[in-house]
Design an enzyme around this catalytic site. Structure first.
Site, PDB file in Angstrom:
ATOM      1  N   ASP A  62      44.036 -15.793  21.345  1.00 49.80           N
ATOM      2  CA  ASP A  62      44.776 -16.637  22.289  1.00 49.80           C
ATOM      3  C   ASP A  62      46.044 -17.145  21.620  1.00 49.80           C
ATOM      4  OD1 ASP A  62      45.177 -18.957  24.300  1.00 49.80           O
ATOM      5  OD2 ASP A  62      43.292 -18.106  25.004  1.00 49.80           O
ATOM      6  N   HIS A 110      47.000 -23.920  24.979  1.00 53.29           N
ATOM      7  CA  HIS A 110      45.991 -23.145  25.698  1.00 53.29           C
ATOM      8  C   HIS A 110      44.792 -22.757  24.832  1.00 53.29           C
ATOM      9  CE1 HIS A 110      44.535 -19.423  27.770  1.00 53.29           C
ATOM     10  NE2 HIS A 110      44.910 -20.056  28.867  1.00 53.29           N
ATOM     11  N   SER A 292      41.263 -18.670  32.798  1.00 48.13           N
ATOM     12  CA  SER A 292      41.242 -18.943  31.362  1.00 48.13           C
ATOM     13  C   SER A 292      40.135 -19.915  30.998  1.00 48.13           C
ATOM     14  CB  SER A 292      42.572 -19.531  30.898  1.00 48.13           C
ATOM     15  OG  SER A 292      43.512 -18.546  30.622  1.00 48.13           O
TER      16      SER A 292
END
Length: 353
Positions: A62, A110, A292
């Site tokens: 990620d 994120h 996600s």
């Protein structure tokens, strides 16, 4: 073409979440766990008496992870950085979200959020509870400023598979239509890396995508990946989520948030320290929505199953056979909205081995 982290834009809504998780001894020390409706939907706390994911490593390929966040610092194994290396040979870092330039981009919160959903420290007096409380996290930074190339992501997947990952989470995806590029071999790096990881016995979990498209996006589209669509607090298919259609039908659903119900209708998890948005009122935590957020819920349950000694095939079968379809109450029934259904951790860990 580049792959990006999969996150919906937050939409302001009028309703808030009414359901809460059931308190357990492990969750009692996590003040935000009462907002984690996703744990209740997954029935994760009920599974912890059987498995907590001990001995499993979840690689989060990620945007990198805040290595010093108290929810994650004690849970980390060595990681690697593949994005932003420039002329330096990769890997060129340790998976820190700040990257090689030391600058934290807003989009790069994120990876910390995704990692926390899967396996945040549980019962530690702060924040949230992770789906797999005793699993560990391998931070692999393959995205910079929220995006990365097929080659960078593929390299991250291969590195994770070669360095002890049991589960790889891919909360990222390319634009609709990119499936054709992998089918005809124009962008094979991530596809080939997933196949490589799968051959080594690693479970690969990937987000379906947030374009309300009928097909799982790539890399969730690839044969070695388990595609994950998103649900809201009412167990309805999230309005932004892609459907779970792919050639091998390997797809399930998991809590990803509403994007329409305010902070508590989405998914709470840690973000890099100080990076929380003012809208939700937490400095080191934030509430986000997207497929996600759904994928690491499944990656966490996969770790619970792996800790029972199941191999990759056994983990996938347990997830799909025990998943439940809302309203009709069926288990292991394929539908476009939910794949084989919402993952049920309690039922999954009770599946025959």
């Amino acid at each position: 073409m580049r792959i990006r982290a999969l996150l919906t834009a937050g939409l302001v809504g009028l309703s808030v979440l009414a359901a809460h998780t059931t308190a357990t001894a492990q969750q009692a020390g996590d003040p935000l766990s009462e907002k984690q409706w996703g744990l209740a939907q997954l029935r994760a706390p009920e599974a912890w008496a059987t498995s907590t994911g001990a001995g499993q490593v979840i690689a989060v390929v990620d945007t990198g992870v805040d290595l010093g966040h108290p929810e994650l610092a004690g849970k980390l194994v060595p990681g690697a950085t593949f994005a932003g290396c420039g002329e330096r040979p990769a890997p060129c870092g340790n998976g820190d979200w700040l990257g090689v330039d030391g600058v934290g981009q807003p989009a790069d919160v994120h990876g910390t959020h995704v990692a926390g959903i899967a396996a945040a420290a549980t019962g530690n007096g702060i924040g949230i509870a992770g789906v797999a409380p005793d699993a560990r996290i391998m931070p692999v930074k393959a995205l910079e400023d929220g995006s990365g190339s097929f080659a960078e992501i593929g390299a991250g997947v291969r590195w994770a598979a070669d360095n002890g990952a049991n589960v790889i989470n891919l909360s990222l995806g390319a634009i609709p239509g990119a499936q054709l590029l992998t089918l005809i071999g124009l962008t094979p790096e991530t596809k080939d890396a997933i196949a490589y990881a799968r051959e080594k016995g690693v479970v690969v979990v990937a987000s379906a995508g947030n374009e309300t498209a009928p097909l799982c996006g790539t890399p969730a589209w690839e044969a070695g990946a388990l595609c994950v669509t998103a649900t809201d607090p009412a167990e309805l298919h999230s309005v932004y989520s892609n459907l779970g259609l792919k050639l091998d039908t390997k797809a399930v659903a998991a809590p990803g948030g509403s994007s329409l119900q305010g902070c508590d209708g989405d998914v709470w998890a840690p973000v890099p320290r100080g990076a929380g948005s003012p809208d939700c009122g937490q400095s080191d935590y934030d509430s986000l929505a997207g497929t996600s957020m759904a994928a690491p819920q499944v990656a966490g349950v996969a770790a619970l199953l792996g800790a029972q000694g199941r191999d990759a095939d056994g983990i996938e079968q347990a997830l799909m056979r025990s998943a439940r379809t809302p309203l009709v109450g069926a288990r292991g029934l394929f539908t476009p909205l939910y794949g084989y259904g919402i993952v049920d951790a309690q039922a999954a860990v009770q599946q025959p081995m």
